[in-house]
Write a protein that holds these residues in place. Sequence first.
Motif, PDB file in Angstrom:
ATOM      1  N   ASP A  93       1.013  -1.097   0.048  1.00  0.00           N
ATOM      2  CA  ASP A  93      -0.070  -0.042  -0.049  1.00  0.00           C
ATOM      3  C   ASP A  93       0.770   1.311   0.113  1.00  0.00           C
ATOM      4  O   ASP A  93       0.620   2.283  -0.607  1.00  0.00           O
ATOM      5  CB  ASP A  93      -1.011   0.046   1.420  1.00  0.00           C
ATOM      6  N   HIS A  94       1.905   1.218   0.880  1.00  0.00           N
ATOM      7  CA  HIS A  94       2.745   2.513   0.839  1.00  0.00           C
ATOM      8  C   HIS A  94       3.824   2.700  -0.056  1.00  0.00           C
ATOM      9  O   HIS A  94       4.209   3.585  -0.604  1.00  0.00           O
ATOM     10  CB  HIS A  94       3.580   2.369   2.203  1.00  0.00           C
ATOM     11  N   ASP A  95       4.285   1.221  -0.759  1.00  0.00           N
ATOM     12  CA  ASP A  95       5.163   1.501  -1.968  1.00  0.00           C
ATOM     13  C   ASP A  95       5.006   0.331  -2.686  1.00  0.00           C
ATOM     14  O   ASP A  95       5.777  -0.802  -2.767  1.00  0.00           O
ATOM     15  CB  ASP A  95       6.694   1.445  -1.263  1.00  0.00           C
ATOM     16  N   PRO A  96       4.073   0.433  -3.816  1.00  0.00           N
ATOM     17  CA  PRO A  96       3.667  -0.551  -4.564  1.00  0.00           C
ATOM     18  C   PRO A  96       4.859  -1.047  -5.787  1.00  0.00           C
ATOM     19  O   PRO A  96       4.856  -2.222  -6.348  1.00  0.00           O
ATOM     20  CB  PRO A  96       2.416  -0.145  -5.475  1.00  0.00           C
ATOM     21  N   ASP A  97       5.861  -0.112  -5.714  1.00  0.00           N
ATOM     22  CA  ASP A  97       7.004  -0.438  -6.672  1.00  0.00           C
ATOM     23  C   ASP A  97       8.094  -1.239  -5.776  1.00  0.00           C
ATOM     24  O   ASP A  97       8.882  -1.796  -6.449  1.00  0.00           O
ATOM     25  CB  ASP A  97       7.649   0.938  -6.900  1.00  0.00           C
ATOM     26  N   PHE A  98       7.980  -1.529  -4.489  1.00  0.00           N
ATOM     27  CA  PHE A  98       8.900  -2.384  -3.809  1.00  0.00           C
ATOM     28  C   PHE A  98       8.562  -3.701  -4.060  1.00  0.00           C
ATOM     29  O   PHE A  98       7.659  -4.569  -3.527  1.00  0.00           O
ATOM     30  CB  PHE A  98       8.862  -2.009  -2.270  1.00  0.00           C
ATOM     31  N   ALA A  99       9.576  -4.412  -4.825  1.00  0.00           N
ATOM     32  CA  ALA A  99       9.222  -5.867  -5.353  1.00  0.00           C
ATOM     33  C   ALA A  99       9.062  -6.736  -4.184  1.00  0.00           C
ATOM     34  O   ALA A  99       8.333  -7.997  -4.001  1.00  0.00           O
ATOM     35  CB  ALA A  99      10.389  -6.208  -6.251  1.00  0.00           C
ATOM     36  N   GLU A 100      10.036  -6.631  -3.297  1.00  0.00           N
ATOM     37  CA  GLU A 100      10.023  -7.497  -1.999  1.00  0.00           C
ATOM     38  C   GLU A 100       8.732  -7.603  -1.322  1.00  0.00           C
ATOM     39  O   GLU A 100       8.485  -8.434  -0.693  1.00  0.00           O
ATOM     40  CB  GLU A 100      11.339  -7.206  -1.220  1.00  0.00           C
ATOM     41  N   GLY A 101       8.015  -6.715  -1.313  1.00  0.00           N
ATOM     42  CA  GLY A 101       6.468  -6.504  -0.376  1.00  0.00           C
ATOM     43  C   GLY A 101       5.872  -7.637  -1.371  1.00  0.00           C
ATOM     44  O   GLY A 101       5.010  -8.381  -0.668  1.00  0.00           O
ATOM     45  N   TRP A 102       5.598  -7.458  -2.437  1.00  0.00           N
ATOM     46  CA  TRP A 102       4.801  -8.275  -3.387  1.00  0.00           C
ATOM     47  C   TRP A 102       5.458  -9.917  -3.161  1.00  0.00           C
ATOM     48  O   TRP A 102       4.592 -10.789  -2.996  1.00  0.00           O
ATOM     49  CB  TRP A 102       4.859  -8.288  -4.703  1.00  0.00           C
ATOM     50  N   ASN A 103       6.655 -10.052  -3.171  1.00  0.00           N
ATOM     51  CA  ASN A 103       7.366 -11.570  -3.005  1.00  0.00           C
ATOM     52  C   ASN A 103       6.914 -11.886  -1.695  1.00  0.00           C
ATOM     53  O   ASN A 103       6.813 -13.292  -1.479  1.00  0.00           O
ATOM     54  CB  ASN A 103       8.866 -11.404  -3.016  1.00  0.00           C
ATOM     55  N   GLY A 104       7.189 -11.150  -0.536  1.00  0.00           N
ATOM     56  CA  GLY A 104       6.819 -11.723   0.829  1.00  0.00           C
ATOM     57  C   GLY A 104       5.342 -12.106   0.919  1.00  0.00           C
ATOM     58  O   GLY A 104       5.116 -13.006   1.494  1.00  0.00           O
ATOM     59  N   ARG A 105       4.540 -11.140   0.322  1.00  0.00           N
ATOM     60  CA  ARG A 105       3.140 -11.792   0.553  1.00  0.00           C
ATOM     61  C   ARG A 105       3.109 -12.966  -0.454  1.00  0.00           C
ATOM     62  O   ARG A 105       1.991 -13.801  -0.004  1.00  0.00           O
ATOM     63  CB  ARG A 105       2.186 -10.518  -0.081  1.00  0.00           C
ATOM     64  N   ALA A 106       3.650 -12.931  -1.467  1.00  0.00           N
ATOM     65  CA  ALA A 106       3.153 -14.295  -2.529  1.00  0.00           C
ATOM     66  C   ALA A 106       3.683 -15.490  -1.747  1.00  0.00           C
ATOM     67  O   ALA A 106       3.013 -16.410  -1.740  1.00  0.00           O
ATOM     68  CB  ALA A 106       4.121 -14.167  -3.764  1.00  0.00           C
ATOM     69  N   THR A 107       4.734 -15.142  -1.048  1.00  0.00           N
ATOM     70  CA  THR A 107       5.237 -16.401  -0.223  1.00  0.00           C
ATOM     71  C   THR A 107       4.259 -16.711   1.007  1.00  0.00           C
ATOM     72  O   THR A 107       4.137 -17.783   1.111  1.00  0.00           O
ATOM     73  CB  THR A 107       6.756 -16.198   0.604  1.00  0.00           C
ATOM     74  N   ALA A 108       3.734 -15.853   1.525  1.00  0.00           N
ATOM     75  CA  ALA A 108       2.803 -15.894   2.623  1.00  0.00           C
ATOM     76  C   ALA A 108       1.407 -16.538   2.004  1.00  0.00           C
ATOM     77  O   ALA A 108       1.014 -17.520   2.778  1.00  0.00           O
ATOM     78  CB  ALA A 108       2.566 -14.810   3.298  1.00  0.00           C
ATOM     79  N   TYR A 109       0.929 -16.156   0.978  1.00  0.00           N
ATOM     80  CA  TYR A 109      -0.136 -16.808   0.281  1.00  0.00           C
ATOM     81  C   TYR A 109       0.153 -18.285   0.162  1.00  0.00           C
ATOM     82  O   TYR A 109      -0.731 -18.903   0.123  1.00  0.00           O
ATOM     83  CB  TYR A 109      -0.566 -16.213  -0.846  1.00  0.00           C
ATOM     84  N   PHE A 110       1.309 -18.510  -0.607  1.00  0.00           N
ATOM     85  CA  PHE A 110       1.909 -19.993  -0.630  1.00  0.00           C
ATOM     86  C   PHE A 110       1.634 -20.718   0.550  1.00  0.00           C
ATOM     87  O   PHE A 110       1.365 -22.165   0.432  1.00  0.00           O
ATOM     88  CB  PHE A 110       3.236 -20.144  -1.290  1.00  0.00           C
TER      89      PHE A 110
END
Length: 185
Positions: A93-110
């Motif tokens: 939400d705060h930095d949608p361009d920070f790839a690691e935020g997406w990667n961390g959430r992808a891992t949690a979803y997995f």
Amino acid sequence: MVAQTLPQSQQGQAQVIPVQAQVMPVQAVPTEELLRELARPDQERWVRLERQILRRWARSGSAAIDYLYGRGQAALHTGQAEDAIAHFSAVIDHDPDFAEGWNGRATAYFMINRLGQSLADIEQVLIRNPQHFGALAGLGMILEQLDRPEAARAAYQASLAVHPHQTSVLDAVARLDLATAGAAL
């Protein structure tokens, strides 16, 4: 040490002044260069290079976002996937361009078998960082679970093209090759 000569006006005094050699600090080495070194199959320092790359990718440039990201990572490591999702969602939400935020959430979803959401987040990681070998490997894992072996192999191969030293990914490709050979018999 390297020698530095004096300007023309002072050369009659013929002095040589030692100066420190210009050594490029580790931070000054571009991430792209580290990735090129990591991609070498004969690279013996690959563990060190991998750590350097992952540390760089984990820095957003904002102390607040890095704090939220760290909280998400801590939740992941303790198996608290829902908490990790909340923290990584705040990062996104705060930095949608920070790839690691997406990667961390992808891992949690997995971790909680929400594969569709994990795939969607992996797509976002790869838009921002196409060389993210971890996201490519994760994509392969999901595709393998979805019984799409050819697509999984392609994702694993893409990951290995960036980081050819990943034992678990090499094992996954060998497993898929063995399954394909067995199916062909």
